[in-house]
Design a protein around this motif. Structure first.
Motif, mmCIF file in Angstrom:
data_model
loop_
_atom_site.group_PDB
_atom_site.id
_atom_site.type_symbol
_atom_site.label_atom_id
_atom_site.label_comp_id
_atom_site.label_asym_id
_atom_site.label_seq_id
_atom_site.Cartn_x
_atom_site.Cartn_y
_atom_site.Cartn_z
ATOM 1 N N ILE A 87 13.499 -93.265 25.607
ATOM 2 C CA ILE A 87 13.122 -94.608 26.605
ATOM 3 C C ILE A 87 14.773 -94.772 26.978
ATOM 4 O O ILE A 87 14.719 -95.425 28.331
ATOM 5 N N ALA A 88 15.585 -95.089 26.338
ATOM 6 C CA ALA A 88 16.783 -95.715 26.623
ATOM 7 C C ALA A 88 17.699 -94.400 27.840
ATOM 8 O O ALA A 88 18.415 -95.098 28.596
ATOM 9 N N GLU A 89 16.995 -93.452 27.696
ATOM 10 C CA GLU A 89 17.872 -92.409 28.804
ATOM 11 C C GLU A 89 16.901 -92.396 30.027
ATOM 12 O O GLU A 89 17.317 -91.385 30.945
ATOM 13 N N LEU A 90 15.763 -92.972 30.011
ATOM 14 C CA LEU A 90 14.984 -93.012 31.261
ATOM 15 C C LEU A 90 15.679 -93.542 32.619
ATOM 16 O O LEU A 90 16.422 -94.652 32.368
ATOM 17 N N PRO A 91 15.762 -92.979 33.523
ATOM 18 C CA PRO A 91 16.691 -93.435 34.779
ATOM 19 C C PRO A 91 16.192 -94.764 35.363
ATOM 20 O O PRO A 91 17.118 -95.563 35.730
ATOM 21 N N ASN A 92 15.125 -95.028 35.730
ATOM 22 C CA ASN A 92 14.480 -96.166 36.187
ATOM 23 C C ASN A 92 13.254 -96.463 35.628
ATOM 24 O O ASN A 92 12.245 -95.786 35.608
ATOM 25 N N TYR A 93 13.404 -97.735 35.424
ATOM 26 C CA TYR A 93 11.861 -98.506 34.543
ATOM 27 C C TYR A 93 10.870 -98.571 35.283
ATOM 28 O O TYR A 93 9.606 -98.332 34.840
ATOM 29 N N ARG A 94 10.907 -98.853 36.592
ATOM 30 C CA ARG A 94 9.725 -98.979 37.369
ATOM 31 C C ARG A 94 9.071 -97.562 37.758
ATOM 32 O O ARG A 94 7.967 -97.315 37.598
ATOM 33 N N CYS A 95 9.959 -96.762 37.923
ATOM 34 C CA CYS A 95 9.347 -95.055 38.295
ATOM 35 C C CYS A 95 8.588 -94.422 37.043
ATOM 36 O O CYS A 95 7.978 -93.766 37.281
ATOM 37 N N VAL A 96 9.307 -94.884 35.998
ATOM 38 C CA VAL A 96 8.805 -94.356 34.631
ATOM 39 C C VAL A 96 8.080 -94.916 33.541
ATOM 40 O O VAL A 96 8.041 -94.557 32.637
ATOM 41 N N ALA A 97 7.447 -95.999 34.259
ATOM 42 C CA ALA A 97 6.707 -96.878 33.222
ATOM 43 C C ALA A 97 5.705 -96.141 32.401
ATOM 44 O O ALA A 97 5.546 -96.647 31.366
ATOM 45 N N ALA A 98 4.941 -95.475 33.246
ATOM 46 C CA ALA A 98 3.980 -94.530 32.419
ATOM 47 C C ALA A 98 4.463 -93.919 31.328
ATOM 48 O O ALA A 98 3.877 -93.722 30.437
ATOM 49 N N ASP A 99 5.446 -93.113 31.500
ATOM 50 C CA ASP A 99 5.969 -92.261 30.663
ATOM 51 C C ASP A 99 6.890 -92.971 29.571
ATOM 52 O O ASP A 99 6.453 -92.606 28.369
ATOM 53 N N MET A 100 7.243 -94.168 29.792
ATOM 54 C CA MET A 100 7.812 -94.976 28.905
ATOM 55 C C MET A 100 6.494 -95.537 27.780
ATOM 56 O O MET A 100 6.602 -95.590 26.525
ATOM 57 N N ARG A 101 5.365 -95.904 28.357
ATOM 58 C CA ARG A 101 4.296 -96.513 27.359
ATOM 59 C C ARG A 101 3.712 -95.140 26.820
ATOM 60 O O ARG A 101 3.263 -95.444 25.763
ATOM 61 N N LYS A 102 3.550 -94.074 27.435
ATOM 62 C CA LYS A 102 3.062 -93.027 26.562
ATOM 63 C C LYS A 102 4.100 -92.581 25.311
ATOM 64 O O LYS A 102 3.412 -92.313 24.225
ATOM 65 N N ILE A 103 5.316 -92.438 25.591
ATOM 66 C CA ILE A 103 6.428 -92.514 24.494
ATOM 67 C C ILE A 103 6.143 -93.383 23.225
ATOM 68 O O ILE A 103 5.898 -93.162 22.055
ATOM 69 N N ALA A 104 5.916 -94.533 23.892
ATOM 70 C CA ALA A 104 6.130 -95.863 22.841
ATOM 71 C C ALA A 104 5.060 -95.748 22.166
ATOM 72 O O ALA A 104 4.731 -96.094 20.851
ATOM 73 N N ARG A 105 3.623 -95.509 22.832
ATOM 74 C CA ARG A 105 2.266 -95.490 22.302
ATOM 75 C C ARG A 105 2.040 -94.434 21.154
ATOM 76 O O ARG A 105 1.543 -94.508 20.158
ATOM 77 N N ALA A 106 2.693 -93.386 21.407
ATOM 78 C CA ALA A 106 2.722 -92.184 20.387
ATOM 79 C C ALA A 106 3.372 -92.553 19.218
ATOM 80 O O ALA A 106 3.017 -92.277 18.186
ATOM 81 N N ALA A 107 4.799 -93.143 19.428
ATOM 82 C CA ALA A 107 5.463 -93.557 18.242
ATOM 83 C C ALA A 107 4.955 -94.942 17.551
ATOM 84 O O ALA A 107 4.431 -94.606 16.102
ATOM 85 N N ILE A 108 4.035 -95.660 17.899
ATOM 86 C CA ILE A 108 3.439 -96.556 17.350
ATOM 87 C C ILE A 108 2.292 -96.195 16.792
ATOM 88 O O ILE A 108 1.965 -96.400 15.480
ATOM 89 N N ALA A 109 1.493 -95.384 17.318
ATOM 90 C CA ALA A 109 0.321 -94.668 16.658
ATOM 91 C C ALA A 109 0.698 -93.986 15.328
ATOM 92 O O ALA A 109 0.274 -94.041 14.239
ATOM 93 N N ARG A 110 1.937 -93.307 15.190
ATOM 94 C CA ARG A 110 2.349 -92.440 14.272
ATOM 95 C C ARG A 110 2.891 -93.553 13.220
ATOM 96 O O ARG A 110 2.592 -93.291 11.968
ATOM 97 N N ALA A 111 3.431 -94.615 13.409
ATOM 98 C CA ALA A 111 3.586 -95.688 12.582
ATOM 99 C C ALA A 111 2.462 -96.283 11.884
ATOM 100 O O ALA A 111 2.517 -96.723 10.814
ATOM 101 N N GLU A 112 1.591 -96.410 12.426
ATOM 102 C CA GLU A 112 0.371 -96.938 12.283
ATOM 103 C C GLU A 112 -0.581 -96.055 11.460
ATOM 104 O O GLU A 112 -1.617 -96.446 11.136
ATOM 105 N N GLY A 113 -0.314 -94.722 11.358
ATOM 106 C CA GLY A 113 -1.233 -93.943 10.610
ATOM 107 C C GLY A 113 -1.978 -92.856 11.571
ATOM 108 O O GLY A 113 -2.756 -92.283 10.883
ATOM 109 N N GLY A 114 -1.784 -93.046 12.842
ATOM 110 C CA GLY A 114 -2.576 -92.259 13.829
ATOM 111 C C GLY A 114 -1.995 -90.960 14.030
ATOM 112 O O GLY A 114 -1.079 -90.611 13.437
ATOM 113 N N ALA A 115 -2.243 -90.047 14.752
ATOM 114 C CA ALA A 115 -2.154 -88.881 15.055
ATOM 115 C C ALA A 115 -0.811 -88.758 16.232
ATOM 116 O O ALA A 115 -0.757 -89.864 17.159
#
Length: 107
Positions: A79-107
């Motif tokens: 996320i820190a390396e993404l160039p433009n937050y508005r253009c890549v908001a969907a990618d940021m959410r996908k990356i963050a959701r995957a990490a959150i799911a892992r932390a909460e015991g999901g796949a």
């Protein structure tokens, strides 16, 4: 690199591991899965016996969060390396959701 044991890490990768054990998924040069940490749960012997009888694990939530640490770090670094937050908001959410799911015991 921060010098930490490379991920992925997993909570209780083996049936014989006791509650709270977090290990590396990939074996080291000697073929062992490195012991990352042990989450301690302080309780009376009676309470621990009750947990074992019921199959409940009082250390599981904390251990899962610790096991997800490499994924969470990787997600933040991406996320820190993404160039433009508005253009890549969907990618940021996908990356963050995957990490959150892992932390909460999901796949």
């Amino acid at each position: 690199m921060s010098g930490h044991t490379l991920g992925p890490w997993v909570y209780r990768p083996n049936d014989y591991d006791d509650w709270g054990t977090v290990r590396s998924v990939n074996p080291d040069e000697d073929g062992f899965h490195r012991h990352i940490c042990k989450v301690n749960y302080v309780a009376s012997p009676e309470a621990l016996c009750e947990h074992r009888k019921n199959g409940t694990d009082p250390a599981e939530a904390d251990a899962r969060l610790i096991a997800a640490a490499p994924d969470l770090l990787d997600a933040l670094m991406q996320i820190a390396e993404l160039p433009n937050y508005r253009c890549v908001a969907a990618d940021m959410r996908k990356i963050a959701r995957a990490a959150i799911a892992r932390a909460e015991g999901g796949a």
